[in-house]
Enzyme design. Sequence first.
Site, PDB file in Angstrom:
ATOM      1  N   LYS A 170     -17.794 -26.973   7.918  1.00  0.00           N
ATOM      2  CA  LYS A 170     -18.067 -25.908   6.986  1.00  0.00           C
ATOM      3  C   LYS A 170     -16.829 -25.027   6.853  1.00  0.00           C
ATOM      4  O   LYS A 170     -16.015 -25.045   7.772  1.00  0.00           O
ATOM      5  CB  LYS A 170     -19.276 -25.089   7.440  1.00  0.00           C
ATOM      6  N   HIS A 200     -22.614 -27.167  13.485  1.00  0.00           N
ATOM      7  CA  HIS A 200     -22.649 -27.408  14.936  1.00  0.00           C
ATOM      8  C   HIS A 200     -23.935 -26.911  15.595  1.00  0.00           C
ATOM      9  O   HIS A 200     -24.272 -27.319  16.685  1.00  0.00           O
ATOM     10  CB  HIS A 200     -21.392 -26.849  15.622  1.00  0.00           C
ATOM     11  N   LYS A 204     -26.761 -28.467  19.039  1.00  0.00           N
ATOM     12  CA  LYS A 204     -27.165 -27.735  20.248  1.00  0.00           C
ATOM     13  C   LYS A 204     -28.483 -28.308  20.783  1.00  0.00           C
ATOM     14  O   LYS A 204     -29.407 -28.553  20.025  1.00  0.00           O
ATOM     15  CB  LYS A 204     -27.346 -26.234  19.940  1.00  0.00           C
ATOM     16  N   GLU A 238     -23.714 -11.703  17.416  1.00  0.00           N
ATOM     17  CA  GLU A 238     -22.510 -11.947  18.211  1.00  0.00           C
ATOM     18  C   GLU A 238     -21.936 -10.611  18.642  1.00  0.00           C
ATOM     19  O   GLU A 238     -21.986  -9.633  17.892  1.00  0.00           O
ATOM     20  CB  GLU A 238     -21.474 -12.691  17.376  1.00  0.00           C
ATOM     21  N   HIS A 262     -26.036 -22.310   9.397  1.00  0.00           N
ATOM     22  CA  HIS A 262     -26.792 -22.317  10.655  1.00  0.00           C
ATOM     23  C   HIS A 262     -28.205 -21.747  10.497  1.00  0.00           C
ATOM     24  O   HIS A 262     -29.177 -22.326  10.959  1.00  0.00           O
ATOM     25  CB  HIS A 262     -26.066 -21.499  11.731  1.00  0.00           C
TER      26      HIS A 262
HETATM   27  C1  BG6 Z   1     -19.254 -20.489  13.347  1.00  0.00           C
HETATM   28  C2  BG6 Z   1     -18.877 -19.255  12.574  1.00  0.00           C
HETATM   29  O1  BG6 Z   1     -19.828 -21.446  12.506  1.00  0.00           O
HETATM   30  O2  BG6 Z   1     -20.174 -20.145  14.361  1.00  0.00           O
HETATM   31  C3  BG6 Z   1     -18.317 -18.193  13.499  1.00  0.00           C
HETATM   32  O3  BG6 Z   1     -17.889 -19.595  11.607  1.00  0.00           O
HETATM   33  C4  BG6 Z   1     -19.256 -17.935  14.648  1.00  0.00           C
HETATM   34  O4  BG6 Z   1     -18.067 -16.997  12.777  1.00  0.00           O
HETATM   35  C5  BG6 Z   1     -19.649 -19.248  15.321  1.00  0.00           C
HETATM   36  O5  BG6 Z   1     -18.590 -17.096  15.580  1.00  0.00           O
HETATM   37  C6  BG6 Z   1     -20.688 -19.025  16.386  1.00  0.00           C
HETATM   38  O6  BG6 Z   1     -20.994 -20.224  17.046  1.00  0.00           O
HETATM   39  P1  BG6 Z   1     -21.799 -20.194  18.405  1.00  0.00           P
HETATM   40  O7  BG6 Z   1     -22.043 -21.626  18.730  1.00  0.00           O
HETATM   41  O8  BG6 Z   1     -20.913 -19.498  19.404  1.00  0.00           O
HETATM   42  O9  BG6 Z   1     -23.046 -19.421  18.166  1.00  0.00           O
END
Ligand code: BG6
Length: 509
Positions: A170, A200, A204, A238, A262
């Site tokens: 993405k 991704h 998970k 986050e 996501h």
């Molecule tokens: C990514 C985003 O797809 O996912 C980021 O571009 C984000 O901005 C990240 O920080 C978070 O991934 P995870 O697996 O740490 O929740």
Amino acid sequence: MNTYANPLRDPQDRRLPRIAGPCVLVIFGVTGDLSRKKLMPAVYDLANRGMLPPGFGLVGFARREWADQDFAQVVHDAVKENARTEFREEVWEQLLEGIRFVPGTFDSDDSFRKLKDTISELDNARGTGGNHAFYLSIPPSSFETVISQLKRHGLTDRSEGNWNRVVIEKPFGHDLQSARELNDVVSSLFEPQEVFRIDHYLGKETVQNMLALRFANQLFEPIWNNHYVSHVQITMAEDIGIGGRAGYYDGIGAARDVIQNHLLQLLALTAMEEPTSFEASQLRAEKQKVLAAARVPDDYARHTARGQYAAGWQGGRPVRGYLEEDGVDANSHTETYAAIRVDVDNRRWAGVPFYLRTAKRMPRRVTEVALSFKQAPHLPFTETDTEALGTNALVMRIQPDEGVTLRFGAKVPGTQMEIREVSMDFGYGGSFTESSPEAYERLILDVLLGDPPLFPQQEEVELSWQILDPVIEYWESLDEQPQPYTAGTWGPRCGIEMLAHDGFTWRRP
Ligand code: BG6
């Protein structure tokens, strides 16, 4: 004759490790953050778990004057720093034999000739059978150049029995129109089954467990609908800011970065009907049906919210506001907090709002999907007995504290009938001895095996943009800064109001 099947030889035996066949993985954009933090470590972790064949080759392509050894050193350092599993010299030595680097730029024919030679050499040296995966960890604006170079240099020619696959990260476009244009470019060279779009989150363990929870159990299905569920909250918070990613993030924002992919995928997995099997086509069909039924109610001022973090405190340290971050336009309208309400217009979910929110610089890192249930229709207790009784909730904790929580009322010990909310917990750490693989381990392995269920298809990408495009257009039409929120807090006032209008409050995970 022995009629007993040897379980270790039974191809249906799920305990058997899935091992990729001989192949070459070419990574474009190998000097980027994603490659260093996730991709290279995941390749090593797969090798360490015995899931890569001896005939595996890894080729890095980037604009650096590196020799193979320099690149190998970069991979080595990335693995030491970020791999999940322990470092073992013998695994590394074996991987090292297949590591190559091609210095070059995307528009240089010479570089692609070198790439072709390098891949051919690896094909011969490692017996890869001409199987190649091309991982485009590069900005979408370079896709067309790289793909036409691959084509021009015959790098994806098909012959009997070999495969070529392309992996794309993405963002899949920045709106419906650009997603379609991007797809035209990719599909000019690759068949749909050769294209692996990475979200991704689908790699998970806890996200895949949503399917297990819903479809392996009888317990939850009867209440998984609008008769019992009052609303659903999907949160991805986050604590980090945008770090050094202004170049990518500014102008993109939280909705495009996270909700489009996501969070809408999490919504699809929560709301979809049971697929007839977990074959890619079945799973995708169910996700598509749900996304096609999903929409943001069109009073966008009421049902959406956006914010931008201002200076504050995080983990006991002062942190800068978004507008002060390096590389961010001082008047940027980019949101770092985005929340939307999504309604799913079908029989199961009519009347149940799904609230999706994501933000940077929140108090902690947490992703969860929480189903809140309606109040019992009658409570045969006096009012004070149930003061501390919330509504029942089922929370799928995606990360970092992986597990599932059920919240319900219980009697407080004593001589009175007093009810208080309690939790029943399943935690991965307590129930399983093996630790969860990283999402990229699973996804890279699936690419090499040609196993598509965990990769969204173009239709899902387009449906997700269809849901989000009108909201983003509305936000852009306001031509104003998103509401500020102090770093280290749960977001702007408008986010709280968005739920308050509907009579709800956000969970504090
Ligand atoms: C990514 C985003 O797809 O996912 C980021 O571009 C984000 O901005 C990240 O920080 C978070 O991934 P995870 O697996 O740490 O929740």
